[in-house]
Design a protein around this motif. Structure first.
Motif, mmCIF file in Angstrom:
data_model
loop_
_atom_site.group_PDB
_atom_site.id
_atom_site.type_symbol
_atom_site.label_atom_id
_atom_site.label_comp_id
_atom_site.label_asym_id
_atom_site.label_seq_id
_atom_site.Cartn_x
_atom_site.Cartn_y
_atom_site.Cartn_z
ATOM 1 N N GLN A 26 0.842 -1.211 0.040
ATOM 2 C CA GLN A 26 0.017 0.261 -0.075
ATOM 3 C C GLN A 26 0.852 1.424 0.234
ATOM 4 O O GLN A 26 0.540 2.233 -0.687
ATOM 5 C CB GLN A 26 -0.922 0.069 1.184
ATOM 6 C CG GLN A 26 -1.887 -1.178 0.920
ATOM 7 C CD GLN A 26 -2.862 -1.074 0.003
ATOM 8 O OE1 GLN A 26 -3.115 0.056 -0.393
ATOM 9 N NE2 GLN A 26 -2.947 -2.198 -0.684
ATOM 10 N N VAL A 27 2.114 1.228 0.898
ATOM 11 C CA VAL A 27 2.911 2.217 0.583
ATOM 12 C C VAL A 27 3.462 2.575 -0.539
ATOM 13 O O VAL A 27 3.509 3.678 -0.996
ATOM 14 C CB VAL A 27 4.024 2.345 1.665
ATOM 15 C CG1 VAL A 27 5.265 2.964 1.809
ATOM 16 C CG2 VAL A 27 3.375 2.026 3.335
ATOM 17 N N TRP A 28 3.872 1.397 -1.118
ATOM 18 C CA TRP A 28 4.740 1.443 -2.680
ATOM 19 C C TRP A 28 3.688 2.261 -3.588
ATOM 20 O O TRP A 28 3.923 2.961 -4.296
ATOM 21 C CB TRP A 28 4.942 0.109 -3.242
ATOM 22 C CG TRP A 28 5.860 -0.052 -4.016
ATOM 23 C CD1 TRP A 28 5.402 -0.073 -5.432
ATOM 24 C CD2 TRP A 28 7.129 0.363 -4.297
ATOM 25 N NE1 TRP A 28 6.650 0.116 -6.415
ATOM 26 C CE2 TRP A 28 7.792 0.407 -5.520
ATOM 27 C CE3 TRP A 28 8.184 0.584 -3.287
ATOM 28 C CZ2 TRP A 28 9.031 0.637 -5.999
ATOM 29 C CZ3 TRP A 28 9.668 0.879 -3.679
ATOM 30 C CH2 TRP A 28 9.986 0.720 -5.155
ATOM 31 N N LYS A 29 2.111 1.579 -3.466
ATOM 32 C CA LYS A 29 1.270 2.325 -4.408
ATOM 33 C C LYS A 29 0.963 3.643 -4.514
ATOM 34 O O LYS A 29 0.757 4.319 -5.453
ATOM 35 C CB LYS A 29 -0.226 1.500 -4.424
ATOM 36 C CG LYS A 29 0.173 0.140 -4.897
ATOM 37 C CD LYS A 29 -1.508 -0.510 -4.641
ATOM 38 C CE LYS A 29 -1.380 -1.946 -4.753
ATOM 39 N NZ LYS A 29 -2.552 -2.772 -4.280
ATOM 40 N N ILE A 30 1.022 4.223 -3.255
ATOM 41 C CA ILE A 30 0.755 5.847 -3.066
ATOM 42 C C ILE A 30 2.167 6.540 -3.190
ATOM 43 O O ILE A 30 2.244 7.779 -2.746
ATOM 44 C CB ILE A 30 0.387 6.123 -1.805
ATOM 45 C CG1 ILE A 30 1.081 5.678 -0.524
ATOM 46 C CG2 ILE A 30 -1.092 5.559 -1.750
ATOM 47 C CD1 ILE A 30 0.596 6.347 0.799
ATOM 48 N N GLY A 31 3.309 5.966 -3.607
ATOM 49 C CA GLY A 31 4.606 6.602 -3.930
ATOM 50 C C GLY A 31 5.759 6.525 -2.794
ATOM 51 O O GLY A 31 6.653 7.128 -2.618
ATOM 52 N N GLY A 32 5.218 5.915 -1.504
ATOM 53 C CA GLY A 32 5.981 5.853 -0.386
ATOM 54 C C GLY A 32 7.446 4.993 -0.761
ATOM 55 O O GLY A 32 7.248 4.008 -1.670
ATOM 56 N N ARG A 33 8.431 5.319 -0.213
ATOM 57 C CA ARG A 33 9.683 4.403 -0.189
ATOM 58 C C ARG A 33 10.098 4.091 1.110
ATOM 59 O O ARG A 33 11.225 3.452 0.931
ATOM 60 C CB ARG A 33 10.507 5.023 -1.264
ATOM 61 C CG ARG A 33 9.956 5.235 -2.775
ATOM 62 C CD ARG A 33 9.704 3.676 -3.362
ATOM 63 N NE ARG A 33 9.314 3.811 -4.657
ATOM 64 C CZ ARG A 33 7.768 3.816 -4.895
ATOM 65 N NH1 ARG A 33 7.182 3.764 -4.147
ATOM 66 N NH2 ARG A 33 7.542 3.664 -6.342
#
Length: 95
Positions: A26-33
Protein backbone atom coordinates in the motif's frame (compact mmCIF):
# COMPACT_ATOMS: atom_id res chain seq x y z
CA UNK A 1 -3.85 5.36 6.08
CA UNK A 2 -5.24 1.98 6.87
CA UNK A 3 -6.37 -1.04 4.93
CA UNK A 4 -8.31 -4.24 5.40
CA UNK A 5 -8.10 -7.53 3.60
CA UNK A 6 -10.27 -10.61 3.81
CA UNK A 7 -7.86 -13.54 3.92
CA UNK A 8 -10.52 -16.09 4.71
CA UNK A 9 -9.65 -18.94 7.04
CA UNK A 10 -5.91 -19.19 7.58
CA UNK A 11 -3.30 -19.70 10.26
CA UNK A 12 -2.15 -16.92 12.57
CA UNK A 13 1.22 -16.95 10.81
CA UNK A 14 -0.42 -16.55 7.39
CA UNK A 15 -2.56 -13.67 8.70
CA UNK A 16 0.58 -11.93 9.99
CA UNK A 17 2.36 -12.57 6.68
CA UNK A 18 -0.54 -10.97 4.78
CA UNK A 19 -0.15 -7.86 6.95
CA UNK A 20 3.58 -7.77 6.28
CA UNK A 21 2.91 -8.01 2.54
CA UNK A 22 -0.06 -5.67 2.24
CA UNK A 23 1.25 -2.79 4.36
CA UNK A 24 4.37 -2.07 2.29
CA UNK A 25 2.46 -2.75 -0.94
CA UNK A 26 0.00 0.00 0.00
CA UNK A 27 2.88 2.36 0.83
CA UNK A 28 4.53 1.58 -2.54
CA UNK A 29 1.27 2.18 -4.46
CA UNK A 30 0.95 5.73 -3.10
CA UNK A 31 4.58 6.52 -3.89
CA UNK A 32 6.11 5.95 -0.47
CA UNK A 33 9.56 4.41 -0.37
CA UNK A 34 10.23 4.29 3.36
CA UNK A 35 8.69 1.57 5.46
CA UNK A 36 9.29 0.12 8.90
CA UNK A 37 8.11 -3.45 9.30
CA UNK A 38 7.14 -4.70 12.71
CA UNK A 39 5.84 -8.10 13.74
CA UNK A 40 5.24 -9.83 17.06
CA UNK A 41 5.67 -13.26 15.49
CA UNK A 42 9.02 -14.98 15.95
CA UNK A 43 8.01 -17.48 13.23
CA UNK A 44 7.34 -14.71 10.70
CA UNK A 45 10.57 -12.96 11.66
CA UNK A 46 12.60 -16.12 11.10
CA UNK A 47 10.89 -16.87 7.79
CA UNK A 48 11.59 -13.40 6.44
CA UNK A 49 15.12 -13.04 7.77
CA UNK A 50 16.24 -16.08 5.79
CA UNK A 51 18.42 -14.56 3.07
CA UNK A 52 17.53 -16.84 0.21
CA UNK A 53 14.18 -17.85 -1.14
CA UNK A 54 13.99 -21.51 -0.29
CA UNK A 55 12.00 -24.35 -1.72
CA UNK A 56 10.13 -24.58 1.58
CA UNK A 57 8.90 -20.97 1.38
CA UNK A 58 5.22 -20.53 0.66
CA UNK A 59 4.07 -18.35 -2.24
CA UNK A 60 3.21 -15.67 0.33
CA UNK A 61 6.74 -15.68 1.84
CA UNK A 62 8.26 -15.56 -1.65
CA UNK A 63 6.02 -12.59 -2.55
CA UNK A 64 7.11 -10.72 0.59
CA UNK A 65 10.79 -11.38 -0.10
CA UNK A 66 10.38 -10.11 -3.68
CA UNK A 67 8.56 -7.02 -2.41
CA UNK A 68 11.34 -6.34 0.10
CA UNK A 69 13.87 -6.28 -2.74
CA UNK A 70 12.18 -3.26 -4.34
CA UNK A 71 14.01 0.05 -4.28
CA UNK A 72 13.06 1.05 -0.72
CA UNK A 73 14.81 3.98 0.95
CA UNK A 74 16.27 2.16 3.94
CA UNK A 75 19.59 0.76 4.99
CA UNK A 76 17.94 -2.47 5.98
CA UNK A 77 14.50 -3.81 6.69
CA UNK A 78 14.03 -4.47 10.36
CA UNK A 79 11.73 -6.91 12.06
CA UNK A 80 11.05 -6.27 15.71
CA UNK A 81 9.26 -8.54 18.10
CA UNK A 82 6.62 -6.16 19.51
CA UNK A 83 5.99 -8.18 22.65
CA UNK A 84 9.64 -7.93 23.69
CA UNK A 85 9.72 -4.19 22.98
CA UNK A 86 6.49 -3.59 24.90
CA UNK A 87 7.78 -5.63 27.83
CA UNK A 88 11.00 -3.60 27.90
CA UNK A 89 8.97 -0.38 27.85
CA UNK A 90 6.72 -1.58 30.63
CA UNK A 91 9.69 -2.67 32.74
CA UNK A 92 11.44 0.67 32.27
CA UNK A 93 8.37 2.56 33.50
CA UNK A 94 7.56 0.24 36.40
CA UNK A 95 10.85 -0.04 38.27
Amino acid sequence: RSFAKNVGTCSVVDAELWGVLEGPQQVWKIGGRKVFLETDSMVVTRLLKAQQIGNDDTALVRAIKRMLRLDWIAEETMFIEKKIRLLQLWLSHNR
